[in-house]
Design a protein around this motif. Structure first.
Motif, PDB file in Angstrom:
ATOM      1  N   GLU A   1       0.803  -1.140  -0.132  1.00 28.87           N
ATOM      2  CA  GLU A   1       0.094   0.108   0.049  1.00 28.87           C
ATOM      3  C   GLU A   1       0.932   1.429   0.019  1.00 28.87           C
ATOM      4  N   ALA A   2       1.929   1.343   0.834  1.00 27.84           N
ATOM      5  CA  ALA A   2       2.905   2.425   0.710  1.00 27.84           C
ATOM      6  C   ALA A   2       3.532   2.524  -0.548  1.00 27.84           C
ATOM      7  N   CYS A   3       3.803   1.656  -1.123  1.00 29.58           N
ATOM      8  CA  CYS A   3       4.580   1.632  -2.542  1.00 29.58           C
ATOM      9  C   CYS A   3       3.228   1.947  -3.683  1.00 29.58           C
ATOM     10  N   ALA A   4       2.144   1.767  -3.365  1.00 29.57           N
ATOM     11  CA  ALA A   4       1.184   2.386  -4.351  1.00 29.57           C
ATOM     12  C   ALA A   4       0.903   3.776  -4.221  1.00 29.57           C
ATOM     13  N   ALA A   5       0.918   4.183  -2.712  1.00 31.83           N
ATOM     14  CA  ALA A   5       0.818   5.683  -2.564  1.00 31.83           C
ATOM     15  C   ALA A   5       2.094   6.578  -2.948  1.00 31.83           C
ATOM     16  N   LEU A   6       2.990   5.775  -3.105  1.00 33.89           N
ATOM     17  CA  LEU A   6       4.434   6.523  -3.584  1.00 33.89           C
ATOM     18  C   LEU A   6       4.438   6.469  -5.259  1.00 33.89           C
ATOM     19  N   ASP A   7       3.299   5.904  -5.636  1.00 32.10           N
ATOM     20  CA  ASP A   7       3.280   5.792  -7.064  1.00 32.10           C
ATOM     21  C   ASP A   7       4.419   4.976  -7.863  1.00 32.10           C
ATOM     22  N   LEU A   8       5.034   4.185  -6.979  1.00 35.20           N
ATOM     23  CA  LEU A   8       5.837   3.136  -7.647  1.00 35.20           C
ATOM     24  C   LEU A   8       5.297   1.861  -8.564  1.00 35.20           C
ATOM     25  N   GLY A   9       5.938   1.870  -9.534  1.00 35.81           N
ATOM     26  CA  GLY A   9       5.403   0.581 -10.344  1.00 35.81           C
ATOM     27  C   GLY A   9       5.666  -0.635  -9.745  1.00 35.81           C
ATOM     28  N   ARG A  10       4.921  -1.616 -10.462  1.00 37.51           N
ATOM     29  CA  ARG A  10       5.133  -3.302  -9.804  1.00 37.51           C
ATOM     30  C   ARG A  10       6.268  -3.727  -9.879  1.00 37.51           C
ATOM     31  N   TRP A  11       7.075  -3.417 -11.062  1.00 31.87           N
ATOM     32  CA  TRP A  11       8.490  -3.737 -10.851  1.00 31.87           C
ATOM     33  C   TRP A  11       9.311  -3.270  -9.719  1.00 31.87           C
ATOM     34  N   SER A  12       9.334  -1.922  -9.742  1.00 29.13           N
ATOM     35  CA  SER A  12      10.000  -0.971  -8.661  1.00 29.13           C
ATOM     36  C   SER A  12       9.750  -1.415  -7.364  1.00 29.13           C
ATOM     37  N   THR A  13       8.386  -1.787  -7.132  1.00 28.11           N
ATOM     38  CA  THR A  13       7.970  -2.372  -5.818  1.00 28.11           C
ATOM     39  C   THR A  13       8.597  -3.622  -5.478  1.00 28.11           C
TER      40      THR A  13
ATOM     41  N   ALA B   1      11.293  -7.598  -2.407  1.00 26.97           N
ATOM     42  CA  ALA B   1      12.380  -8.534  -2.654  1.00 26.97           C
ATOM     43  C   ALA B   1      13.310  -8.511  -1.669  1.00 26.97           C
ATOM     44  N   PRO B   2      14.075  -7.385  -1.347  1.00 29.90           N
ATOM     45  CA  PRO B   2      14.779  -7.588  -0.490  1.00 29.90           C
ATOM     46  C   PRO B   2      14.617  -7.983   0.986  1.00 29.90           C
ATOM     47  N   GLN B   3      13.497  -7.389   1.530  1.00 26.46           N
ATOM     48  CA  GLN B   3      12.670  -7.954   2.541  1.00 26.46           C
ATOM     49  C   GLN B   3      12.226  -9.469   2.617  1.00 26.46           C
TER      50      GLN B   3
END
Length: 214
Positions: free
Chosen positions: A114-126, A132-134
């Protein structure tokens, strides 16, 4: 142990390491599309992936090797013992690693997405920069434990003629009738192989914990 005995064990050790690393690498790679199917929005794809994983994990490794080497290898096309063992253990590793990946992703809080979506990050960037790192840190202990278990499972490859540690130990014990001494020595080899993996996993986990937020 004579020099000739140690030479046989060193050859078996090389086959064991090659089979362990190769099948784990195959499993780690094939598990990614299997995980994607397992988490797909399409119900049919999710069911298909779930069925494949359950079937692969339910059948004993030795039976998979027999199916591939004696079944496929003798009925359709020739396959070497090592290739059959690598294929069978690689497929089993893929099913198990897919479940390890899935468990790691499920362990992440949904708020990350949800935070990534709020920051408007693309799916690949998310996936690449956040998830992935976590997920990798969460999956690392289980993956390391499975790698150690996989190394021990390579012993079943001796049943189809792969000259790994267990095979060499069995051959030598039949020639010398020193079974207790020889198989105890084989056991020490497996312990020595597993210790660096366990140590490296702890070091990597500690490093990732310092770099990646929970």
């Amino acid at each position: 142990m004579s020099a000739a005995d140690l030479l046989l064990f060193s050859r078996g050790l090389a086959w064991t390491v090659a089979l362990t690393v190769g099948s784990f690498a195959i499993g780690a790679i094939l598990a990614i599309p299997l995980l994607a199917a397992r988490r797909s929005r399409l119900l049919a794809l999710r069911i298909f992936a779930m069925v494949v994983i359950q079937i692969v994990r339910a059948i004993p490794p030795i039976l998979w090797l027999f199916i591939i080497f004696f079944g496929v290898g003798m009925s359709y096309f020739a396959i070497s013992p090592f290739a059959a063992a690598l294929t069978g253990l690689g497929l089993i590793a893929a099913a198990n690693m897919a479940e390890i990946y899935r468990g790691a992703l499920n362990a992440l809080h949904h708020g990350q997405w949800e935070a990534c979506a709020a920051l408007d990050l693309g799916r690949w960037s998310t996936i690449r920069d956040v998830v992935a790192p976590q997920a990798f840190r969460v999956a690392l202990p289980s993956a390391a434990s499975y790698l150690i278990g996989l190394m021990k499972e390579t012993a079943v490859a001796s049943t189809i003629g792969v000259a790994e540690l267990a095979y060499q130990g069995n051959q030598l014990s039949q020639l010398t009738f020193r079974g207790l001494e020889i198989f105890a020595f084989v056991g020490i080899f497996y312990i020595v192989l597993s210790l660096p993996v366990a140590w490296l996993s702890r070091v990597a986990d500690a490093h990732l914990r310092s770099k990646v937020a929970r």
